[in-house]
Scaffold this motif. Structure first.
Motif, PDB file in Angstrom:
ATOM      1  N   GLU A   1      -5.436   3.664   2.131  1.00  0.00           N
ATOM      2  CA  GLU A   1      -6.204   2.429   2.287  1.00  0.00           C
ATOM      3  C   GLU A   1      -6.229   1.582   1.017  1.00  0.00           C
ATOM      4  OE1 GLU A   1      -7.573   5.486   3.087  1.00  0.00           O
ATOM      5  OE2 GLU A   1      -7.005   5.285   5.197  1.00  0.00           O
ATOM      6  N   THR A   2      -5.706   2.113  -0.087  1.00  0.00           N
ATOM      7  CA  THR A   2      -5.739   1.378  -1.348  1.00  0.00           C
ATOM      8  C   THR A   2      -4.895   0.113  -1.243  1.00  0.00           C
ATOM      9  OG1 THR A   2      -6.012   3.431  -2.605  1.00  0.00           O
ATOM     10  CG2 THR A   2      -5.268   1.492  -3.811  1.00  0.00           C
ATOM     11  N   ARG A   3      -5.502  -1.013  -1.561  1.00  0.00           N
ATOM     12  CA  ARG A   3      -4.785  -2.294  -1.524  1.00  0.00           C
ATOM     13  C   ARG A   3      -4.240  -2.601  -2.912  1.00  0.00           C
ATOM     14  NH1 ARG A   3      -8.475  -6.748   1.199  1.00  0.00           N
ATOM     15  NH2 ARG A   3      -9.901  -6.046  -0.431  1.00  0.00           N
ATOM     16  N   LEU A   4      -2.926  -2.724  -2.985  1.00  0.00           N
ATOM     17  CA  LEU A   4      -2.242  -2.932  -4.248  1.00  0.00           C
ATOM     18  C   LEU A   4      -1.483  -4.259  -4.223  1.00  0.00           C
ATOM     19  CD1 LEU A   4      -0.695   0.650  -4.479  1.00  0.00           C
ATOM     20  CD2 LEU A   4      -2.706  -0.161  -5.726  1.00  0.00           C
TER      21      LEU A   4
ATOM     22  N   GLU B   1      -4.942  -2.995  -8.468  1.00  0.00           N
ATOM     23  CA  GLU B   1      -5.624  -2.395  -7.327  1.00  0.00           C
ATOM     24  C   GLU B   1      -6.911  -3.169  -7.066  1.00  0.00           C
ATOM     25  OE1 GLU B   1      -8.055   1.680  -6.191  1.00  0.00           O
ATOM     26  OE2 GLU B   1      -6.382   1.799  -7.605  1.00  0.00           O
TER      27      GLU B   1
ATOM     28  N   ALA C   1     -10.659  -3.696  -5.677  1.00  0.00           N
ATOM     29  CA  ALA C   1     -11.874  -2.911  -5.460  1.00  0.00           C
ATOM     30  C   ALA C   1     -12.932  -3.821  -4.848  1.00  0.00           C
ATOM     31  CB  ALA C   1     -12.376  -2.338  -6.783  1.00  0.00           C
TER      32      ALA C   1
ATOM     33  N   ARG D   1      -3.458  -0.865 -12.796  1.00  0.00           N
ATOM     34  CA  ARG D   1      -2.946   0.497 -12.667  1.00  0.00           C
ATOM     35  C   ARG D   1      -1.756   0.748 -13.577  1.00  0.00           C
ATOM     36  NH1 ARG D   1      -7.248   2.787 -11.832  1.00  0.00           N
ATOM     37  NH2 ARG D   1      -8.233   2.467  -9.800  1.00  0.00           N
TER      38      ARG D   1
ATOM     39  N   ALA E   1      -1.352   4.725  -5.835  1.00  0.00           N
ATOM     40  CA  ALA E   1      -1.444   4.654  -4.373  1.00  0.00           C
ATOM     41  C   ALA E   1      -1.784   6.015  -3.781  1.00  0.00           C
ATOM     42  CB  ALA E   1      -0.135   4.130  -3.790  1.00  0.00           C
ATOM     43  N   GLU E   2      -2.837   6.631  -4.279  1.00  0.00           N
ATOM     44  CA  GLU E   2      -3.213   7.948  -3.794  1.00  0.00           C
ATOM     45  C   GLU E   2      -3.787   7.894  -2.390  1.00  0.00           C
ATOM     46  OE1 GLU E   2      -5.823   9.369  -6.759  1.00  0.00           O
ATOM     47  OE2 GLU E   2      -4.256   9.722  -8.246  1.00  0.00           O
ATOM     48  N   SER E   3      -4.501   6.834  -2.067  1.00  0.00           N
ATOM     49  CA  SER E   3      -5.112   6.698  -0.748  1.00  0.00           C
ATOM     50  C   SER E   3      -4.330   5.687   0.086  1.00  0.00           C
ATOM     51  CB  SER E   3      -6.564   6.227  -0.881  1.00  0.00           C
ATOM     52  OG  SER E   3      -7.085   5.844   0.375  1.00  0.00           O
TER      53      SER E   3
ATOM     54  N   ASP F   1       0.858  -1.172   0.000  1.00  0.00           N
ATOM     55  CA  ASP F   1       0.000   0.000   0.000  1.00  0.00           C
ATOM     56  C   ASP F   1       0.899   1.228   0.000  1.00  0.00           C
ATOM     57  OD1 ASP F   1       0.898   0.388   2.656  1.00  0.00           O
ATOM     58  OD2 ASP F   1      -0.809  -0.710   3.460  1.00  0.00           O
ATOM     59  N   ARG F   2       0.295   2.402   0.049  1.00  0.00           N
ATOM     60  CA  ARG F   2       1.090   3.630  -0.080  1.00  0.00           C
ATOM     61  C   ARG F   2       2.152   3.743   0.999  1.00  0.00           C
ATOM     62  NH1 ARG F   2       4.240   6.614  -0.767  1.00  0.00           N
ATOM     63  NH2 ARG F   2       4.245   8.756  -1.553  1.00  0.00           N
TER      64      ARG F   2
END
Length: 240
Positions: free
Chosen positions: A103-106, A119, A121, A179, A99-101, A29-30
């Motif tokens: 909480e984004t799971r990458l 990513e 969703a 992404r 990875a702007e947020s 994540d970020r």
């Protein structure tokens, strides 16, 4: 907490081609991504790597002397992934905006065909209810093509997580969005290396699987032992 399954299983179910083998998957994540990119700080902000590296070099000697008595609990764990390249225009930076947020799971996924950043969703209730075949049954069919150390996949295929789900109801799998993606021909090399992290990290010396793209930029997957990196390299080449 969501019971939707992500990671390798989500990539296998919603993104991979039928003949595609997943060799390596790296969830991140970020907060677990850092940047060794010319013109950017370690955190990925404009400001320049040269300035940051110069300051770090000046502090390195003092830091090494203090390390023996430092409180390592106050230090930051190593990142999972480091992007490297000569400038913010490097190929790997196509992934930076994903990875702007926090909480984004990458997940970085390396397959027999390509390397991509996916990513996850949340899957809508309508999608889950409208699934024609049980996602669990589909997961079993796809399972033979998965080569990864993902705990989720191993646990599911060994029936360790079935108690979390109602019987005869499809298991929800997260949808994935691409992404950034590079074909296998754009991967110049995959090798083992070592990296010295900035002073705020502990440990500072780590090992990395270095995946280099055609323009010389790329990503490093970080681990704390060379044995772990040797295993990751074997997996990346399909030997495990």
């Amino acid at each position: 907490m969501s019971k939707q399954l992500g990671g390798v299983l989500a990539a296998r179910y919603g993104w991979c081609r039928p003949d595609e083998v997943i060799r390596l998957a790296v969830p991140c994540d970020r907060s677990s991504i850092r940047f060794d990119i010319g013109g950017l700080s370690w955190e990925g902000e404009a400001g320049g790597r040269a300035v940051a590296e110069g300051a770090d070099r000046m502090l390195a000697a003092v830091d090494d002397l203090v390390n023996a008595s430092s409180d390592f609990d106050s230090r930051i764990s190593p990142p999972k992934v480091v992007y490297f390249g000569s400038s913010p225009q490097a190929q790997v930076m196509h992934a930076a905006s994903a990875a702007e947020s926090p909480e984004t799971r990458l997940t970085w996924v390396l397959t027999s065909h390509r390397i991509a950043l996916l990513e996850e969703a949340p899957e809508s209730a309508e999608d889950v209810a409208g699934a024609g075949d049980s996602i669990w049954q589909k997961a079993r069919k796809f399972g033979a093509g998965v080569r990864d150390f993902s705990r989720d996949v191993v646990d599911i295929l060994q029936d360790k997580k079935l108690a979390d789900y109602e019987p005869n109801i499809p298991i929800p799998v997260s949808r994935v969005a691409v992404r950034t993606e590079f074909p296998a021909q754009h991967v110049r090399s995959i090798s083992q290396t070592a990296r010295q992290l900035p002073a705020e990290h502990a440990p500072r010396k780590v090992f990395a699987l270095r995946i280099e793209l055609a323009d010389g930029s790329g990503l490093e997957v970080i681990a704390q032992t060379d044995e772990s990196i040797a295993r990751l390299q074997a997996m990346a080449f399909g030997r495990q």
